[in-house]
Design a protein around this motif. Structure first.
Motif, mmCIF file in Angstrom:
data_model
loop_
_atom_site.group_PDB
_atom_site.id
_atom_site.type_symbol
_atom_site.label_atom_id
_atom_site.label_comp_id
_atom_site.label_asym_id
_atom_site.label_seq_id
_atom_site.Cartn_x
_atom_site.Cartn_y
_atom_site.Cartn_z
ATOM 1 N N VAL A 37 0.895 -1.326 0.081
ATOM 2 C CA VAL A 37 0.169 0.120 -0.244
ATOM 3 C C VAL A 37 0.852 1.400 0.239
ATOM 4 C CG1 VAL A 37 -1.886 -1.161 1.173
ATOM 5 C CG2 VAL A 37 -0.210 -0.063 2.472
ATOM 6 N N LYS A 38 0.233 2.296 -0.405
ATOM 7 C CA LYS A 38 0.723 3.801 -0.523
ATOM 8 C C LYS A 38 0.570 4.333 1.044
ATOM 9 C CE LYS A 38 0.728 4.602 -5.334
ATOM 10 N NZ LYS A 38 0.300 5.697 -6.431
ATOM 11 N N PRO A 39 1.266 5.140 1.155
ATOM 12 C CA PRO A 39 0.767 5.875 2.744
ATOM 13 C C PRO A 39 -0.559 6.724 2.755
ATOM 14 C CG PRO A 39 3.021 6.678 1.949
ATOM 15 C CD PRO A 39 2.527 5.854 0.780
ATOM 16 N N SER A 40 -0.990 7.109 1.606
ATOM 17 C CA SER A 40 -2.352 7.723 1.676
ATOM 18 C C SER A 40 -3.379 6.673 1.403
ATOM 19 C CB SER A 40 -2.334 8.676 0.489
ATOM 20 O OG SER A 40 -2.345 7.962 -0.703
ATOM 21 N N ARG A 41 -3.331 5.606 1.571
ATOM 22 C CA ARG A 41 -4.437 4.390 1.243
ATOM 23 C C ARG A 41 -5.326 4.580 2.331
ATOM 24 N NH1 ARG A 41 -6.487 -0.170 2.754
ATOM 25 N NH2 ARG A 41 -7.516 -1.718 1.114
ATOM 26 N N PRO A 42 -6.533 4.692 2.309
ATOM 27 C CA PRO A 42 -7.773 4.576 3.441
ATOM 28 C C PRO A 42 -7.691 3.172 4.042
ATOM 29 C CG PRO A 42 -8.730 5.100 1.433
ATOM 30 C CD PRO A 42 -7.324 4.881 1.173
ATOM 31 N N LEU A 43 -7.777 3.123 5.343
ATOM 32 C CA LEU A 43 -7.836 1.882 6.035
ATOM 33 C C LEU A 43 -9.070 1.796 6.718
ATOM 34 C CD1 LEU A 43 -6.118 -0.318 7.089
ATOM 35 C CD2 LEU A 43 -5.677 0.887 8.922
ATOM 36 N N LYS A 44 -9.680 0.616 6.605
ATOM 37 C CA LYS A 44 -11.108 0.547 6.807
ATOM 38 C C LYS A 44 -11.332 -0.481 8.190
ATOM 39 C CE LYS A 44 -13.231 1.323 2.538
ATOM 40 N NZ LYS A 44 -13.125 0.513 1.385
ATOM 41 N N VAL A 45 -12.124 -0.499 8.942
ATOM 42 C CA VAL A 45 -12.361 -1.268 10.061
ATOM 43 C C VAL A 45 -12.306 -2.810 9.699
ATOM 44 C CG1 VAL A 45 -13.773 -2.152 12.120
ATOM 45 C CG2 VAL A 45 -13.259 0.319 11.654
ATOM 46 N N GLY A 46 -11.888 -3.898 10.243
ATOM 47 C CA GLY A 46 -11.866 -5.261 9.760
ATOM 48 C C GLY A 46 -10.716 -5.612 8.759
ATOM 49 N N GLU A 47 -9.853 -4.682 8.278
ATOM 50 C CA GLU A 47 -8.744 -5.199 7.484
ATOM 51 C C GLU A 47 -7.758 -5.574 8.451
ATOM 52 O OE1 GLU A 47 -9.376 -2.685 3.407
ATOM 53 O OE2 GLU A 47 -8.630 -1.511 5.239
ATOM 54 N N THR A 48 -6.911 -6.183 7.753
ATOM 55 C CA THR A 48 -5.395 -6.974 8.301
ATOM 56 C C THR A 48 -4.406 -6.286 7.869
ATOM 57 O OG1 THR A 48 -6.818 -9.101 8.744
ATOM 58 C CG2 THR A 48 -4.456 -8.857 8.923
ATOM 59 N N VAL A 49 -3.606 -5.579 8.819
ATOM 60 C CA VAL A 49 -2.495 -4.918 8.381
ATOM 61 C C VAL A 49 -1.106 -5.687 8.733
ATOM 62 C CG1 VAL A 49 -1.138 -2.744 8.787
ATOM 63 C CG2 VAL A 49 -3.583 -2.616 8.677
ATOM 64 N N HIS A 50 -0.415 -5.956 7.630
ATOM 65 C CA HIS A 50 1.034 -6.849 8.045
ATOM 66 C C HIS A 50 2.021 -5.667 7.753
ATOM 67 C CE1 HIS A 50 -1.335 -10.614 7.454
ATOM 68 N NE2 HIS A 50 -1.598 -9.922 6.377
ATOM 69 N N VAL A 51 3.055 -5.610 8.834
ATOM 70 C CA VAL A 51 4.042 -4.688 8.794
ATOM 71 C C VAL A 51 5.522 -5.666 8.890
ATOM 72 C CG1 VAL A 51 5.131 -2.953 10.222
ATOM 73 C CG2 VAL A 51 2.784 -2.979 10.073
ATOM 74 N N ARG A 52 6.252 -5.342 8.199
ATOM 75 C CA ARG A 52 7.564 -6.322 8.003
ATOM 76 C C ARG A 52 8.598 -5.456 8.847
ATOM 77 N NH1 ARG A 52 11.031 -6.725 4.055
ATOM 78 N NH2 ARG A 52 9.214 -6.130 2.413
ATOM 79 N N LYS A 61 -5.187 -6.812 13.404
ATOM 80 C CA LYS A 61 -6.501 -6.708 12.611
ATOM 81 C C LYS A 61 -7.144 -5.390 13.216
ATOM 82 C CE LYS A 61 -11.145 -8.724 12.464
ATOM 83 N NZ LYS A 61 -12.008 -9.865 12.877
ATOM 84 N N VAL A 62 -7.529 -4.302 12.278
ATOM 85 C CA VAL A 62 -7.997 -3.048 12.630
ATOM 86 C C VAL A 62 -9.470 -3.182 13.393
ATOM 87 C CG1 VAL A 62 -8.729 -0.754 11.851
ATOM 88 C CG2 VAL A 62 -6.674 -2.256 10.738
ATOM 89 N N LEU A 63 -9.550 -2.527 14.499
ATOM 90 C CA LEU A 63 -11.010 -2.569 15.278
ATOM 91 C C LEU A 63 -11.253 -1.289 15.102
ATOM 92 C CD1 LEU A 63 -9.998 -4.742 18.509
ATOM 93 C CD2 LEU A 63 -11.155 -5.504 16.438
ATOM 94 N N LYS A 64 -10.570 -0.215 14.983
ATOM 95 C CA LYS A 64 -11.023 1.249 15.145
ATOM 96 C C LYS A 64 -9.953 1.893 14.158
ATOM 97 C CE LYS A 64 -12.946 3.527 18.823
ATOM 98 N NZ LYS A 64 -12.696 3.932 20.125
#
Length: 136
Positions: A37-52, A61-64
């Protein structure tokens, strides 16, 4: 509700500054649902973020979706850590190994190496012995 991914990573205290979070996104170290993803991508509740963060890949998992930084005590309301336990084993193994695998002479010298070099390069004066000879 939505939030920019770089702001969310900073607000959720995954990265220390927003610019570090944005750089991680630009360099391909952040993925949402399996895509870079790019830094400006909108993030929604319920999506999973992977950080290396080598050597480990953390998953959240995004709750808020928030853009304002919150206290550390409120983090359980913001995300759920769903990182694979094997990743933590890898992290622990890398901590244990530390400098054991460092080949001698490579990288920055250790304190012991530095002291040995200083002892080797330190000039030696023989003045004390010459003064004893003059006394005769």
């Amino acid at each position: 509700m939505e939030a920019r991914i770089d702001k969310w990573l900073w607000a959720a205290r995954i990265f220390k500054t927003r610019s570090i979070a944005a750089d991680a996104c630009k360099n391909g170290r952040v993925m949402v649902n399996g895509t870079n993803v790019k830094p400006s991508r909108p993030l929604k509740v319920g999506e999973t973020v992977h950080v290396r963060k080598p050597p480990v890949t953390y998953s959240f998992k995004v709750l808020k979706a928030i853009e304002q930084r919150v206290g550390a005590k409120l983090l359980p309301e913001i995300y759920e850590n769903v990182t694979d336990p094997k990743q933590y084993e890898i992290l622990e193994m890398s901590r244990i190994s530390g400098f054991v695998d460092r080949a001698r002479g490579t990288g920055r010298p250790t304190k012991k190496d530095r002291r040995a070099m200083e002892a080797f390069t330190e000039p030696v004066f023989f003045d004390d012995e010459l003064e004893d000879i003059d006394d005769f």
